[in-house]
Design an enzyme around this catalytic site. Structure first.
Site, mmCIF file in Angstrom:
data_model
loop_
_atom_site.group_PDB
_atom_site.id
_atom_site.type_symbol
_atom_site.label_atom_id
_atom_site.label_comp_id
_atom_site.label_asym_id
_atom_site.label_seq_id
_atom_site.Cartn_x
_atom_site.Cartn_y
_atom_site.Cartn_z
ATOM 1 N NE ARG A 18 13.415 18.512 2.786
ATOM 2 C CZ ARG A 18 13.680 19.379 2.094
ATOM 3 N NH1 ARG A 18 13.822 20.521 2.991
ATOM 4 N NH2 ARG A 18 12.201 20.014 1.739
ATOM 5 C CB SER A 106 15.186 16.187 -3.035
ATOM 6 O OG SER A 106 15.850 16.985 -4.083
ATOM 7 C CG HIS A 107 18.034 19.647 -3.052
ATOM 8 N ND1 HIS A 107 16.865 19.688 -3.444
ATOM 9 C CD2 HIS A 107 18.395 21.007 -2.735
ATOM 10 C CE1 HIS A 107 16.377 20.533 -2.129
ATOM 11 N NE2 HIS A 107 17.566 21.551 -1.835
ATOM 12 C CE LYS A 116 11.632 14.777 -3.491
ATOM 13 N NZ LYS A 116 12.620 15.215 -5.015
ATOM 14 C CG ASP A 242 17.712 17.025 -8.043
ATOM 15 O OD1 ASP A 242 17.435 15.977 -8.417
ATOM 16 O OD2 ASP A 242 17.238 17.434 -7.353
ATOM 17 C CG ASP A 244 15.024 13.271 -6.145
ATOM 18 O OD1 ASP A 244 15.256 14.286 -6.263
ATOM 19 O OD2 ASP A 244 13.847 13.387 -6.001
ATOM 20 C CG ASP A 246 13.088 16.038 -8.594
ATOM 21 O OD1 ASP A 246 14.443 15.512 -8.420
ATOM 22 O OD2 ASP A 246 12.100 15.851 -7.378
ATOM 23 N NE ARG A 247 16.671 20.216 -7.251
ATOM 24 C CZ ARG A 247 17.243 21.180 -6.564
ATOM 25 N NH1 ARG A 247 16.419 22.884 -6.135
ATOM 26 N NH2 ARG A 247 18.525 21.923 -6.258
ATOM 27 C CG HIS A 329 11.428 20.928 -9.252
ATOM 28 N ND1 HIS A 329 11.141 19.678 -9.314
ATOM 29 C CD2 HIS A 329 12.073 21.711 -8.585
ATOM 30 C CE1 HIS A 329 11.949 19.565 -7.737
ATOM 31 N NE2 HIS A 329 12.053 21.063 -7.224
#
Length: 469
Positions: A18, A106-107, A116, A242, A244, A246-247, A329
């Site tokens: 990242r 992501s966030h 990822k 978030d 993407d 996944d949260r 998550h």
């Protein structure tokens, strides 16, 4: 063509790669990741890698370079396209693939992006990510070859599979969703069209600038729009994602936030009806209330290290049907595949709420109330942060304190508990405390401050941090 590449030292993280686009992360990095990861897959006897990307403005270019790198190693690339991260995980888990890479920030803020990865059906993290850096710099990659790529559309299959576990009975819910301009956009629209009830979607358009608010549902400010809409619509529940998806973030019918550990209480009780005595995993930042409630529901609570890759690995080891983190998550292995998926978690949660006799707020209000801080992060040099944890742990153990050292130090006292751990991804220390009263919380903060002072550090700013829980 000779290949060699050096990554920015800050980009190779514990759980992903990242950086800030144009500063610490470039298209050349994406190509190098493809070249090195593809070489690992080929050397393992594999051939096929699935690739997806989120809605950030930089993601299409990074995805293109990543695919070129994979193809140069002889990989057959299945291009899933723009999608939520869980949909790529679904592709990697259900199709004949040997690995997967998601281009996502992501966030994080809009100028960040990253990658990822999965190798086979398992998360790719830690030493494996460092190995990508070594292979690119050496260079140590397979000879250049002519791979291939093709686009695949699995959105219909993914949504159908998520919906197949709907178990909400006849009660019709009124639901507000905050997509937060995340990459779930089109998939979420398909999902709500397939669910019973009345659904309102906020910020449904995928927009990598995130114009409505920052895409992190663990921060209360980012849920203000959702809370207002829940009140306006008199909804039964609000769901947030978030960047993407996944949260997950959750707001009840009163507009009260359910934090990650409280979401896990609701889900855990339901899962334990079908899996009595099962192990339910949560990270070290979770409330003691969660662990107590899982025990009360007949489960075996297991506290584990923070980090989605670490949690997934522990689930596989223990056979746990459900795990979660304070960061939102949620990992279902009950009926699902063991990866974190906010869309799937939302459908399971909605099913539970639809089967409840009363509103979700009754569950929230019945939980023991505690005084707590949110997650507090403060700077500490990478060369110093782990040493501080070791110093604090040694002093606490010498004093006879009740200490868990699973991930940093988590100290239990008559007042409650406090946590200090080193971040695996940033040059920061992370602290949290929870007590049964405001006075108890002040004492825990004092104990934490004293330990930091003995290691030559100032405590984080606790002012106004009694969050309640």
């Amino acid at each position: 063509m000779q290949f060699r590449h050096d990554f920015d030292a800050t980009s190779l993280r514990e759980y992903d790669i990242r950086g800030i686009v144009g500063k610490s992360l470039h298209a050349a990095d994406a190509f190098a990741i493809g070249r090195a990861f593809g070489s690992i897959v080929i050397r393992n006897g594999g051939q096929v890698v699935a690739v997806g990307y989120d809605g950030r403005l930089s993601s299409p270019e990074l995805e293109q370079s990543l695919v070129l790198g994979l193809k140069a190693s002889g990989i057959e690339v299945l291009r899933v396209g723009r999608c939520p991260t869980p949909m790529l995980y679904y592709a990697a888990t259900t199709l004949a693939t040997d690995g997967a890479i998601m281009v996502t920030g992501s966030h994080n803020p809009p100028d960040y992006n990253g990658f990822k990865m999965m190798l086979g059906r398992k998360p790719f993290f830690g030493a494996q990510i460092k190995e990508i850096g070594r292979m690119a710099a050496a260079p140590d990659v397979v000879p250049e070859a002519a791979g291939s790529d093709r686009r695949i559309d699995i959105a219909h299959d993914y949504v159908a599979r998520v919906i197949s576990d709907w178990d909400g009975g006849d009660r019709l819910l009124k639901v507000v969703w905050d997509n937060a301009n995340s990459s779930a956009g089109e998939v979420l629209q398909r999902l709500v069209q397939s669910l019973p009830g009345e659904h309102t979607v906020l910020n449904g358009e995928i927009d990598g600038r995130f114009p409505a608010h920052h895409p992190d549902p663990t921060v209360a400010k980012n849920l203000e729009q959702l809370i207002a809409a829940v009140h306006e619509k008199q909804a039964d529940i609000g769901i947030a994602f978030d960047g993407d998806a996944d949260r997950i973030g959750v707001v009840d019918n009163k507009g009260q936030i359910l934090w990650g550990d409280q979401i896990l209480v609701v889900l855990g009780r339901d899962v334990l009806r079908d899996h009595p005595g099962a192990t339910i995993i949560a990270d070290v930042k979770a409330s003691q209330v969660l662990f107590d409630e899982i025990t009360r529901a007949g489960g075996h609570p297991l506290m584990w290290k923070t980090g989605h890759s670490l949690i997934k690995a522990k689930m596989a080891e223990t056979g746990s049907p459900l795990a979660g983190e304070m960061s939102g998550h949620v990992f279902f292995a009950d009926k699902w595949y063991g990866f974190d998926d906010a869309l799937y978690a939302a459908v399971r949660l909605l099913g539970i709420v639809a089967r409840m006799d009363g509103p979700l707020s009754d569950v929230k209000d019945a939980l023991p109330h505690t005084a707590s801080t949110p997650e507090l992060r403060f700077d500490c040099d990478d060369t110093r942060k782990f040493a501080v944890i070791e110093e604090v742990a040694a002093r606490l153990k010498a004093s006879g304190a009740q200490v868990s050292s699973i991930d940093g130090v988590r100290v239990r006292t008559d007042d409650g508990w406090w946590l200090l751990r080193a971040s695996n991804t940033q040059a920061v220390l992370v602290a949290r405390a929870e007590a049964l009263s405001d006075a108890g919380l002040d004492r825990l903060k004092g104990a934490l401050t004293e330990q930091l002072a003995q290691s030559g550090l100032e405590a984080p700013d606790f002012s106004g941090e009694n969050a309640g829980h």
